[in-house]
Design a protein around this motif. Structure first.
Motif, PDB file in Angstrom:
ATOM      1  N   VAL A 109       0.835  -1.204   0.000  1.00  0.00           N
ATOM      2  CA  VAL A 109       0.000   0.000   0.000  1.00  0.00           C
ATOM      3  C   VAL A 109       0.866   1.249   0.000  1.00  0.00           C
ATOM      4  CG1 VAL A 109      -1.805   1.274   1.206  1.00  0.00           C
ATOM      5  CG2 VAL A 109      -1.864  -1.220   1.176  1.00  0.00           C
ATOM      6  N   VAL A 152      -4.459  -6.763  -0.468  1.00  0.00           N
ATOM      7  CA  VAL A 152      -4.547  -5.482  -1.186  1.00  0.00           C
ATOM      8  C   VAL A 152      -5.691  -5.538  -2.197  1.00  0.00           C
ATOM      9  CG1 VAL A 152      -3.371  -3.954  -2.817  1.00  0.00           C
ATOM     10  CG2 VAL A 152      -2.129  -4.854  -0.841  1.00  0.00           C
ATOM     11  N   LYS A 201      -8.800  -5.144  -0.398  1.00  0.00           N
ATOM     12  CA  LYS A 201      -8.837  -3.892   0.387  1.00  0.00           C
ATOM     13  C   LYS A 201      -9.055  -4.152   1.872  1.00  0.00           C
ATOM     14  CE  LYS A 201     -10.645  -1.092  -3.456  1.00  0.00           C
ATOM     15  NZ  LYS A 201     -10.600  -2.138  -4.469  1.00  0.00           N
ATOM     16  N   HIS A 202      -8.547  -5.278   2.329  1.00  0.00           N
ATOM     17  CA  HIS A 202      -8.737  -5.644   3.732  1.00  0.00           C
ATOM     18  C   HIS A 202      -7.642  -6.604   4.178  1.00  0.00           C
ATOM     19  CE1 HIS A 202     -10.530  -6.717   7.503  1.00  0.00           C
ATOM     20  NE2 HIS A 202     -10.746  -7.968   7.143  1.00  0.00           N
ATOM     21  N   GLU A 260      -6.134   0.418   4.651  1.00  0.00           N
ATOM     22  CA  GLU A 260      -7.409  -0.052   4.099  1.00  0.00           C
ATOM     23  C   GLU A 260      -8.252   1.130   3.610  1.00  0.00           C
ATOM     24  OE1 GLU A 260      -8.008  -4.112   6.799  1.00  0.00           O
ATOM     25  OE2 GLU A 260      -9.053  -2.263   7.330  1.00  0.00           O
ATOM     26  N   LEU A 303      -6.917   2.334   0.248  1.00  0.00           N
ATOM     27  CA  LEU A 303      -7.298   1.436  -0.847  1.00  0.00           C
ATOM     28  C   LEU A 303      -8.744   1.650  -1.276  1.00  0.00           C
ATOM     29  CD1 LEU A 303      -5.607  -1.873   0.359  1.00  0.00           C
ATOM     30  CD2 LEU A 303      -4.936  -0.502  -1.631  1.00  0.00           C
ATOM     31  N   LYS A 304      -9.622   1.927  -0.321  1.00  0.00           N
ATOM     32  CA  LYS A 304     -11.033   2.119  -0.631  1.00  0.00           C
ATOM     33  C   LYS A 304     -11.315   3.482  -1.265  1.00  0.00           C
ATOM     34  CE  LYS A 304     -12.447  -0.991   3.093  1.00  0.00           C
ATOM     35  NZ  LYS A 304     -13.016  -1.105   4.462  1.00  0.00           N
TER      36      LYS A 304
END
Length: 209
Positions: free
Chosen positions: A127, A153, A156-157, A179, A182-183
């Motif tokens: 990330v 990744v 997203k968690h 996280e 990523l979201k």
């Protein structure tokens, strides 16, 4: 003999008409939202490129950005970033870093963190590399030798079984921030598996084995 085709890339690393699938693939593989289509003749492809993608049934592939089981090449992509994490089994401290594959230059390093795990370090490293590339407008591939971190990744968690404690509060805060990033963000960097057996040790390895 397979019939020759021509490929139009409306949205990719480079746009245009390409005479081989390999040349087209380099532009669209791992590129989020890539738009491309094959045509039987060069004239048809050129005409389609000039008209734009509207009206054609094109491929918008966002799934190939992760290649947990990629088509392995003889050598890794030269202009890329490799990340790796390290976990001390005695102290339980952990850290991660990212380096340029072509030069070995260290781009970032974080840690040590108390009571971490190797998979968490690999996840945070990926990330961090994605955020680094977005900040510097880089679309280079990012390599990791952790399939687990790559899947985290992608999803997203961070599906860690590590329990939070007073000692690793900072680490869980970083996981939450990763996280969230990523979201809330998109990126076009391919996230690829580093093939240690073929290419040797990951350039970002801490060398403590």
């Amino acid at each position: 003999m397979a019939k020759k085709k021509f490929y139009v890339v409306w949205k990719g690393r480079e746009n245009g008409v390409f005479s081989t699938w390999e040349d087209c693939r380099k532009q669209v593989e791992g590129f989020t939202g890539a738009l491309y289509k094959s045509f039987e003749t060069e004239a048809a492809a050129s005409d389609a490129f000039a008209k734009g993608s509207s009206g054609f049934s094109v491929k918008a592939d966002q799934k190939k950005i992760f290649e947990v089981k990629p088509h392995v090449t003889k050598h890794p992509v030269k202009h890329s970033i490799a990340v790796d994490g390290a976990w001390n089994t005695k102290t339980l401290d952990s850290e991660y870093r990212g380096v340029e594959v072509s030069t070995g230059k260290q781009l970032f390093i974080r840690g040590p963190f108390a009571e971490g795990t190797n998979n968490i370090m690999e996840f945070l490293a990926l990330v961090h590399a994605l955020a680094y590339c977005k900040k510097h407008q880089l679309t280079v591939p990012i390599y990791s030798d952790s399939v687990t971190a790559m899947k985290w990744v992608r999803d997203k968690h961070a599906k860690t079984k590590l329990e939070s404690s007073n000692n690793n509060t900072e680490l869980f805060d970083l996981i939450d921030r990763a996280e969230k990033w990523l979201k809330e963000n998109t990126y076009s960097n391919p996230v690829l598996k580093w093939e240690t057996k073929l290419w040797g040790e990951n350039p970002a390895d801490f060398g403590r084995k």
